[in-house]
Design a protein around this motif. Sequence first.
Motif, PDB file in Angstrom:
ATOM      1  N   ALA A 110       0.832  -1.209   0.000  1.00  0.00           N
ATOM      2  CA  ALA A 110       0.000   0.000   0.000  1.00  0.00           C
ATOM      3  C   ALA A 110       0.867   1.259   0.000  1.00  0.00           C
ATOM      4  O   ALA A 110       0.571   2.223  -0.722  1.00  0.00           O
ATOM      5  CB  ALA A 110      -0.942  -0.006   1.206  1.00  0.00           C
ATOM      6  N   LEU A 111       1.940   1.260   0.778  1.00  0.00           N
ATOM      7  CA  LEU A 111       2.870   2.399   0.783  1.00  0.00           C
ATOM      8  C   LEU A 111       3.488   2.607  -0.601  1.00  0.00           C
ATOM      9  O   LEU A 111       3.625   3.739  -1.072  1.00  0.00           O
ATOM     10  CB  LEU A 111       3.985   2.186   1.815  1.00  0.00           C
ATOM     11  CG  LEU A 111       3.608   2.281   3.286  1.00  0.00           C
ATOM     12  CD1 LEU A 111       4.774   1.797   4.160  1.00  0.00           C
ATOM     13  CD2 LEU A 111       3.230   3.714   3.641  1.00  0.00           C
ATOM     14  N   ASP A 154       0.866   4.024  -3.088  1.00  0.00           N
ATOM     15  CA  ASP A 154       0.636   5.435  -2.778  1.00  0.00           C
ATOM     16  C   ASP A 154       1.805   6.295  -3.251  1.00  0.00           C
ATOM     17  O   ASP A 154       1.605   7.336  -3.883  1.00  0.00           O
ATOM     18  CB  ASP A 154       0.415   5.602  -1.274  1.00  0.00           C
ATOM     19  CG  ASP A 154       0.088   7.040  -0.909  1.00  0.00           C
ATOM     20  OD1 ASP A 154      -0.878   7.599  -1.469  1.00  0.00           O
ATOM     21  OD2 ASP A 154       0.812   7.605  -0.064  1.00  0.00           O
ATOM     22  N   ALA A 155       3.024   5.873  -2.959  1.00  0.00           N
ATOM     23  CA  ALA A 155       4.206   6.638  -3.368  1.00  0.00           C
ATOM     24  C   ALA A 155       4.340   6.699  -4.881  1.00  0.00           C
ATOM     25  O   ALA A 155       4.695   7.748  -5.437  1.00  0.00           O
ATOM     26  CB  ALA A 155       5.458   6.025  -2.744  1.00  0.00           C
ATOM     27  N   SER A 168       1.891   6.555  -7.023  1.00  0.00           N
ATOM     28  CA  SER A 168       0.837   7.450  -7.476  1.00  0.00           C
ATOM     29  C   SER A 168       1.270   8.906  -7.325  1.00  0.00           C
ATOM     30  O   SER A 168       1.099   9.723  -8.235  1.00  0.00           O
ATOM     31  CB  SER A 168      -0.442   7.189  -6.684  1.00  0.00           C
ATOM     32  OG  SER A 168      -1.425   8.129  -7.011  1.00  0.00           O
ATOM     33  N   LYS A 169       1.848   9.241  -6.183  1.00  0.00           N
ATOM     34  CA  LYS A 169       2.343  10.603  -5.958  1.00  0.00           C
ATOM     35  C   LYS A 169       3.490  10.938  -6.896  1.00  0.00           C
ATOM     36  O   LYS A 169       3.576  12.046  -7.405  1.00  0.00           O
ATOM     37  CB  LYS A 169       2.792  10.774  -4.508  1.00  0.00           C
ATOM     38  CG  LYS A 169       1.643  10.800  -3.536  1.00  0.00           C
ATOM     39  CD  LYS A 169       2.135  10.889  -2.104  1.00  0.00           C
ATOM     40  CE  LYS A 169       0.975  10.861  -1.132  1.00  0.00           C
ATOM     41  NZ  LYS A 169       1.436  10.800   0.258  1.00  0.00           N
TER      42      LYS A 169
END
Length: 176
Positions: free
Chosen positions: A160-161, A164-165, A167-168
Amino acid sequence: MTLRSNITLIGMPGAGKSTLGILLAKALAKDFVDTDVLIQQRQGCTLQAYQKAHGLEAFAQLEAEVVGALTLDNTVISTGGSVVYSREAMSRLAAHSVVVFIDVPLDVLQQRIHNMESRGIVQKPGQSFELLFQERWPLYEAAADIRIEADHHAMDAVLALMIDALSKNHQGTADV
């Protein structure tokens, strides 16, 4: 090859690159390649057997050749922990991948790795795992677009981390 359509995972042996790579590829609908497996398939033997027969320098050259020959798109690439020793290989990966460093603390890695002799870890004779960690960590950090602090997180939390990273990072924000 499409510019940076791939995701390359780097980090120490035991960081979870292969496991996380498969999970990430599945989550993002990408292909998956493990460069250690490609090397073993090409040579017809384990990484450890190749290193014993040919030495560390020959293995490093082989690893750089295998990585340099990759022509992949939309793929998660799990690399061997020693790939960061090859500037050419890392340059090639960086040109076509977002490079993600899975940063796992030394104490966690030492708990995870129980097969040091048979795992095929590239390290100088007599070099401790701790010294290997200290030698490689700055190389991983310098090569990475994204660093994921995996600490004691379960694989699904690390996944998940990473998502998310990534995506950013895709939106132009590389902070994790």
